[in-house]
Design a protein around this motif. Structure first.
Motif, PDB file in Angstrom:
ATOM      1  N   ALA A  55      32.142 -38.905  -2.884  1.00 15.67           N
ATOM      2  CA  ALA A  55      33.001 -38.911  -1.695  1.00 15.67           C
ATOM      3  C   ALA A  55      33.189 -37.494  -1.160  1.00 15.67           C
ATOM      4  O   ALA A  55      33.164 -37.274   0.060  1.00 15.67           O
ATOM      5  N   LEU A  56      33.377 -36.529  -2.055  1.00 16.04           N
ATOM      6  CA  LEU A  56      33.525 -35.134  -1.623  1.00 16.04           C
ATOM      7  C   LEU A  56      32.247 -34.614  -0.968  1.00 16.04           C
ATOM      8  O   LEU A  56      32.302 -33.898   0.032  1.00 16.04           O
ATOM      9  N   ALA A  57      31.112 -34.976  -1.526  1.00 18.00           N
ATOM     10  CA  ALA A  57      29.834 -34.551  -0.946  1.00 18.00           C
ATOM     11  C   ALA A  57      29.655 -35.149   0.441  1.00 18.00           C
ATOM     12  O   ALA A  57      29.222 -34.462   1.379  1.00 18.00           O
ATOM     13  N   ALA A  58      30.006 -36.436   0.599  1.00 22.93           N
ATOM     14  CA  ALA A  58      29.912 -37.084   1.908  1.00 22.93           C
ATOM     15  C   ALA A  58      30.867 -36.431   2.903  1.00 22.93           C
ATOM     16  O   ALA A  58      30.521 -36.217   4.068  1.00 22.93           O
ATOM     17  N   ASP A  64      30.742 -30.613   8.032  1.00 18.25           N
ATOM     18  CA  ASP A  64      29.737 -29.679   8.551  1.00 18.25           C
ATOM     19  C   ASP A  64      29.194 -30.145   9.897  1.00 18.25           C
ATOM     20  O   ASP A  64      29.018 -29.342  10.812  1.00 18.25           O
ATOM     21  N   GLU A  65      28.942 -31.443  10.018  1.00 11.29           N
ATOM     22  CA  GLU A  65      28.392 -31.993  11.263  1.00 11.29           C
ATOM     23  C   GLU A  65      29.395 -31.950  12.410  1.00 11.29           C
ATOM     24  O   GLU A  65      29.011 -31.928  13.573  1.00 11.29           O
ATOM     25  N   ASN A  66      30.685 -31.961  12.081  1.00 15.62           N
ATOM     26  CA  ASN A  66      31.725 -32.039  13.109  1.00 15.62           C
ATOM     27  C   ASN A  66      32.667 -30.836  13.078  1.00 15.62           C
ATOM     28  O   ASN A  66      33.824 -30.941  13.480  1.00 15.62           O
TER      29      ASN A  66
END
Length: 74
Positions: A55-58, A64-66
């Protein structure tokens, strides 16, 4: 309550986990532990939970994307 000391090793400060602490955490040498800061400033040590790690990785990917959008909302 279990007492432990902080000592210097190289450029780091190290807290030794006793056998009793490792037993409570169900952890062993080489395992990864998470340290989470509470609202009151306390620290909680928990054994690695693969679901939490995933969950932390996601969440990192989404942040990063937003990054610009999240910065604007902050």
């Amino acid at each position: 309550m279990i007492e432990t000391k902080i000592r210097k090793v190289g450029n780091s400060a190290v807290m030794t986990l006793t056998t009793e602490m490792l037993t409570i955490l169900d952890a062993k040498e080489g395992d990864t532990l998470f340290v989470v800061r509470g609202d009151d400033g306390s620290l909680k040590i928990t054994p690695q939970d693969p679901a939490v790690a995933a969950a932390l990785a996601a969440a990192e990917i989404v942040m990063d994307e937003n990054r610009d959008l999240l910065q604007a909302l902050a």
